[in-house]
Design a protein around this motif. Structure first.
Motif, mmCIF file in Angstrom:
data_model
loop_
_atom_site.group_PDB
_atom_site.id
_atom_site.type_symbol
_atom_site.label_atom_id
_atom_site.label_comp_id
_atom_site.label_asym_id
_atom_site.label_seq_id
_atom_site.Cartn_x
_atom_site.Cartn_y
_atom_site.Cartn_z
ATOM 1 N N LEU A 4 55.387 45.261 39.184
ATOM 2 C CA LEU A 4 55.265 45.565 40.607
ATOM 3 C C LEU A 4 54.270 44.626 41.278
ATOM 4 O O LEU A 4 53.121 44.518 40.850
ATOM 5 C CB LEU A 4 54.828 47.020 40.795
ATOM 6 N N SER A 5 54.714 43.951 42.334
ATOM 7 C CA SER A 5 53.861 43.059 43.128
ATOM 8 C C SER A 5 53.169 42.000 42.299
ATOM 9 O O SER A 5 52.007 41.696 42.508
ATOM 10 C CB SER A 5 52.823 43.873 43.913
ATOM 11 N N SER A 6 53.876 41.444 41.373
ATOM 12 C CA SER A 6 53.288 40.441 40.501
ATOM 13 C C SER A 6 53.397 39.045 41.111
ATOM 14 O O SER A 6 54.365 38.724 41.792
ATOM 15 C CB SER A 6 54.004 40.454 39.154
ATOM 16 N N GLY A 7 52.410 38.238 40.835
ATOM 17 C CA GLY A 7 52.447 36.829 41.207
ATOM 18 C C GLY A 7 52.948 36.039 40.013
ATOM 19 O O GLY A 7 52.156 35.578 39.197
ATOM 20 N N LEU A 8 54.251 35.911 39.878
ATOM 21 C CA LEU A 8 54.855 35.336 38.679
ATOM 22 C C LEU A 8 54.571 33.851 38.496
ATOM 23 O O LEU A 8 54.700 33.329 37.405
ATOM 24 C CB LEU A 8 56.361 35.582 38.683
ATOM 25 N N GLU A 9 54.186 33.183 39.560
ATOM 26 C CA GLU A 9 53.848 31.764 39.440
ATOM 27 C C GLU A 9 52.366 31.563 39.141
ATOM 28 O O GLU A 9 51.931 30.457 38.882
ATOM 29 C CB GLU A 9 54.220 31.019 40.716
ATOM 30 N N ARG A 62 33.924 37.191 43.277
ATOM 31 C CA ARG A 62 34.007 38.523 42.655
ATOM 32 C C ARG A 62 34.749 38.576 41.331
ATOM 33 O O ARG A 62 34.800 39.624 40.712
ATOM 34 C CB ARG A 62 34.611 39.560 43.617
ATOM 35 N N ASP A 63 35.372 37.528 40.875
ATOM 36 C CA ASP A 63 36.072 37.547 39.590
ATOM 37 C C ASP A 63 35.477 36.500 38.664
ATOM 38 O O ASP A 63 35.188 35.380 39.095
ATOM 39 C CB ASP A 63 37.561 37.236 39.771
ATOM 40 N N PRO A 64 35.327 36.824 37.382
ATOM 41 C CA PRO A 64 34.846 35.806 36.439
ATOM 42 C C PRO A 64 35.912 34.741 36.193
ATOM 43 O O PRO A 64 37.097 34.946 36.460
ATOM 44 C CB PRO A 64 34.570 36.615 35.163
ATOM 45 N N ALA A 65 35.490 33.609 35.668
ATOM 46 C CA ALA A 65 36.405 32.489 35.413
ATOM 47 C C ALA A 65 37.574 32.915 34.528
ATOM 48 O O ALA A 65 38.710 32.490 34.733
ATOM 49 C CB ALA A 65 35.653 31.321 34.774
ATOM 50 N N LYS A 66 37.308 33.765 33.545
ATOM 51 C CA LYS A 66 38.377 34.206 32.642
ATOM 52 C C LYS A 66 39.498 34.897 33.418
ATOM 53 O O LYS A 66 40.671 34.706 33.138
ATOM 54 C CB LYS A 66 37.795 35.147 31.587
ATOM 55 N N TRP A 68 40.236 34.459 36.730
ATOM 56 C CA TRP A 68 40.936 33.450 37.527
ATOM 57 C C TRP A 68 41.924 32.674 36.665
ATOM 58 O O TRP A 68 43.072 32.447 37.056
ATOM 59 C CB TRP A 68 39.937 32.482 38.159
ATOM 60 N N LYS A 69 41.480 32.265 35.489
ATOM 61 C CA LYS A 69 42.354 31.478 34.619
ATOM 62 C C LYS A 69 43.538 32.306 34.131
ATOM 63 O O LYS A 69 44.681 31.845 34.182
ATOM 64 C CB LYS A 69 41.558 30.928 33.438
ATOM 65 N N SER A 70 43.280 33.508 33.644
ATOM 66 C CA SER A 70 44.373 34.299 33.064
ATOM 67 C C SER A 70 45.410 34.685 34.112
ATOM 68 O O SER A 70 46.604 34.699 33.820
ATOM 69 C CB SER A 70 43.829 35.542 32.362
ATOM 70 N N PHE A 71 44.979 34.978 35.347
ATOM 71 C CA PHE A 71 45.930 35.331 36.402
ATOM 72 C C PHE A 71 46.616 34.107 36.987
ATOM 73 O O PHE A 71 47.526 34.243 37.795
ATOM 74 C CB PHE A 71 45.247 36.111 37.526
#
Length: 156
Positions: A4-9, A62-66, A68-71
């Motif tokens: 649901l509401s995923s950013g697939l790219e 507000r988000d750690p680097a991990k 940002w990278k994983s998403f």
């Protein structure tokens, strides 16, 4: 499986897509879009230079680097190989979910037939109504989305 509401790219791709879409819609020039995209590339280089175990949230909005990278990895490349039924719902006004509209193409290319796509027109990331680019959180469709998903699961 429900998505649901995923950013697939990937998260960062959505920022770049938004800049290009804003230029195409006349909200900014294409030159300005590419100037902003160059800034995004610089931001991405900074994100990638930070140790993934560094939990300082002030560095990266507000988000750690991990995170940002994983998403920011595209998930559609894995999704096409899942053998179970897949239900994908997304709001068409969610810049981050634009890649969802391409999933039927990827699924058909790879022979996956057991999927259902459900775009919610003029809805945002949380299935809220979008009017003139302004979200109306008093008009949400989460219950409808979940009811549809549950009906599909029960029908399996």
């Amino acid at each position: 499986m429900g998505l649901l509401s995923s950013g697939l790219e990937g998260r960062f791709a959505a920022f770049i897509t938004k800049e290009l879409n804003d230029a195409k819609a006349g909200k900014q020039t294409m030159e300005k879009a590419y100037e902003n995209i160059e800034g995004l590339y610089d931001q991405w280089k900074e994100i990638c230079s930070i140790d993934e175990n560094d939990e300082d949230l002030t560095k990266l909005q507000r988000d750690p680097a991990k995170t940002w990278k994983s998403f920011s990895y595209p998930s559609w490349t894995d999704l096409i190989h899942i053998t179970m039924p897949v239900y994908i719902a997304y709001g068409t006004a969610d810049h981050g979910a634009a890649g969802n509209a391409l999933m039927p193409v990827y699924f058909e290319l790879t022979g996956k037939k057991n999927y259902k796509m459900k775009p919610y027109i003029n809805r945002g990331h949380n299935f809220e109504k979008i009017i003139n680019e302004t979200p109306d959180f008093n008009d949400m469709k989460w219950q409808e989305v979940m009811d549809d998903f549950i009906q599909r699961i029960e029908a399996l």
